[in-house]
Design an enzyme around this catalytic site. Structure first.
Site, PDB file in Angstrom:
ATOM      1  N   ASN A 176      61.089   0.697  29.287  1.00 30.24           N
ATOM      2  CA  ASN A 176      61.236  -0.698  28.887  1.00 30.24           C
ATOM      3  C   ASN A 176      62.056  -1.413  29.961  1.00 30.24           C
ATOM      4  O   ASN A 176      62.554  -0.790  30.908  1.00 30.24           O
ATOM      5  CB  ASN A 176      61.848  -0.831  27.494  1.00 30.24           C
ATOM      6  CG  ASN A 176      63.237  -0.226  27.393  1.00 30.24           C
ATOM      7  OD1 ASN A 176      64.049  -0.321  28.312  1.00 30.24           O
ATOM      8  ND2 ASN A 176      63.526   0.414  26.261  1.00 30.24           N
ATOM      9  N   ASP A 207      56.956   4.657  21.259  1.00 34.13           N
ATOM     10  CA  ASP A 207      56.147   5.832  20.913  1.00 34.13           C
ATOM     11  C   ASP A 207      54.684   5.447  20.748  1.00 34.13           C
ATOM     12  O   ASP A 207      53.782   6.173  21.173  1.00 34.13           O
ATOM     13  CB  ASP A 207      56.653   6.459  19.603  1.00 34.13           C
ATOM     14  CG  ASP A 207      58.077   6.967  19.705  1.00 34.13           C
ATOM     15  OD1 ASP A 207      58.541   7.209  20.828  1.00 34.13           O
ATOM     16  OD2 ASP A 207      58.724   7.123  18.655  1.00 34.13           O
ATOM     17  N   GLU A 249      65.620  -0.069  30.567  1.00 35.35           N
ATOM     18  CA  GLU A 249      65.616   1.223  31.260  1.00 35.35           C
ATOM     19  C   GLU A 249      65.249   1.054  32.730  1.00 35.35           C
ATOM     20  O   GLU A 249      65.818   1.717  33.611  1.00 35.35           O
ATOM     21  CB  GLU A 249      64.641   2.169  30.563  1.00 35.35           C
ATOM     22  CG  GLU A 249      65.084   2.571  29.168  1.00 35.35           C
ATOM     23  CD  GLU A 249      63.974   3.193  28.333  1.00 35.35           C
ATOM     24  OE1 GLU A 249      64.298   3.889  27.347  1.00 35.35           O
ATOM     25  OE2 GLU A 249      62.784   2.971  28.659  1.00 35.35           O
TER      26      GLU A 249
END
Length: 476
Positions: A196, A265, A199
């Site tokens: 993301n 996920d 990150e």
């Protein structure tokens, strides 16, 4: 870009390796503040357990119809047993390395009025465990799979990412990584990373603008010998970066955001299943973006099913009405039937639209809830009517018909009769206009075979396309 192609997910088999956890939810109403402290009091009325982390990735894959194998580390406790039970029910293959003396990672969330009030984490990371048994289990399962997903939550399961990536590359299997931390070096050589924005910035520094993101991302791809990187950017959508290729930016699709838990996920699971099923990278990313828009509109750790994804892809193409391909039409009909709606089907050339057509279609629409209008293709009309027809090409005929209020869906067919289309749709009511008996209507036997109705309606007298064409030619 155009609507992405949805591959056959049932053909995909994917291995997920990483940090598994149990997501536990306590639900209940709250209507007062505690006298002991300025906090709300929740009266717990429902307990819920869902697989989380790498287990949620595998569950997402199973919901799409793919075969998922899961390698993870757990304790030897009730939480591990619950995980195995939930995953087995979804037909996910579990291959857990169980550790004595350590708990299965569990995250407890307290929910009231569809809001998360509190999260409690029960965990001791598995960093001291020998990574060799985990790697051996991955190696055994890898030979049966078309993609490997490394789901890293920095809890200790993925202590040897370079070794796992090397195993996959040796087997010719693409590796997708949901990364964690401020150092992406352990993921060197992976096929695709899905950080993301937070990150990503933790590794490359603050991103100033779009061009800065592209430049830093492509440099990171070169530095780490990656094939691609997908940066998920919350309300700004996601950006696919590849060295030497133009960036692909996809805007966010969520209309409402209730909970982002597990959205990452969902993204990586759809990517992996799509690639394992043979989809192009661009299509896989587009499908993942649509799936993310679905899952953030749900509360808690959730999955996206194949029918949900198909419907969302269909809706991306328009308002749910109008000109459609056969594949889009079948999805729209499935959705309508789920709402209890009756499907009416009629067909024809509709070369020059006239008052007779409009009145007929309006009457046909009233025989049910939704009207499918199947239109002969140009070659089909030439075979039926002769070389001078059609007067109007297929695209124009369909555009005019789709604009009529009575018509829900317009679809083309190139065969001489609509029987193949009828067999796919299985309408509740088959309608034909003109001077026919029911037994003369093409497809009547098939429709009656499953309990459908067949009706013949009248056109307005003295109005027909053939007569209109003859009058025009007489004047010429």
């Amino acid at each position: 870009m155009q609507n992405p192609h949805i591959p056959s997910f049932a053909q995909a088999r994917v291995l997920v390796a990483g940090d598994v956890m149990l997501d536990r939810y306590w639900h209940g109403p709250t209507s007062r503040i505690s006298p002991e402290a300025p906090v709300p009091v929740v009266r717990v009325t429902e307990l819920e357990d869902r697989p989380g982390g790498a287990a949620n990735v595998a569950l997402n894959m199973a919901a799409l119809g793919a075969r998922a194998e899961l390698v993870g580390v757990t304790g030897r406790d009730e939480a591990a047993s619950i995980l195995e039970e939930r995953l087995a029910a979804a037909e996910v293959g579990c291959h857990f390395q169980k550790v004595d003396g350590l708990p299965t990672i569990t995250k407890l969330r307290v929910i009231s009025r569809q809001q998360q009030l509190l999260r409690l984490d029960f965990e001791e990371a598995f960093h001291s465990q020998d990574p060799a048994p985990f790697a051996e289990q991955v190696k055994q399962q890898l030979v049966h799979c078309g993609a490997l997903v490394l789901s890293d939550y920095a809890k200790g399961a993925l202590r040897d990412c370079p070794g796992l990536i090397a195993l996959a590359r040796e087997a010719g299997v693409p590796v997708l990584v949901d990364p964690k931390g401020t150092d992406f070096e352990p993921y060197r050589g992976a096929t695709l990373l899905t950080p993301n924005l937070s990150e990503f910035e933790a590794v490359v520094g603050v991103v100033k603008d779009e061009q800065d993101l592209i430049a830093k991302g492509q440099q990171l791809i070169r530095d780490l010998d990656l094939q691609a990187m997908l940066v998920t950017r919350s309300e700004k959508g996601m950006t696919l970066l590849r060295d030497g290729l133009p960036e692909l930016h996809l805007p966010a699709r969520a209309r409402e955001v209730f909970d982002v838990t597990g959205a990452g996920d969902t993204v990586i699971s759809v990517l992996a299943v799509s690639l394992a099923a043979g989809a192009a990278m661009e299509d896989a990313v587009a499908l993942a973006n649509i799936a993310a828009g679905i899952v953030v509109a749900k509360l808690g750790t959730a999955v996206v099913s194949a029918p949900e994804l198909r419907r969302a892809v269909h809706q991306e193409g328009g308002s749910g009405r109008g000109v459609m391909s056969e594949a889009q039409l079948l999805i729209a009909i499935e959705d309508a039937r789920a709402q209890g709606e009756r499907i009416v089907f009629t067909n024809g050339c509709f070369d020059i639209i006239h008052a007779g057509h409009v009145g007929y279609l309006d009457t046909a629409r009233r025989q049910g809830d939704r009207l499918v209008l199947a239109v002969n293709g140009d070659e089909s009309i030439r075979r039926l009517k002769g070389p001078g027809r059609p007067i109007n090409p297929l695209e124009r005929r369909m555009a005019v018909l789709a604009a009529l209020e009575a018509v829900d869906w317009v679809v083309a067919f190139d065969t001489d009769t609509p029987e193949p289309l009828l067999e796919s749709i299985k309408p509740d009511v088959l309608v034909k206009g003109g001077d026919y008996s029911v037994d003369q209507v093409v497809g009547h036997e098939f429709v009656k075979s499953y309990g459908g109705e067949v009706k013949v309606l009248d056109f307005i007298d003295d109005i027909s396309t053939t007569k209109i064409v003859e009058r025009i030619r007489e004047k010429d």
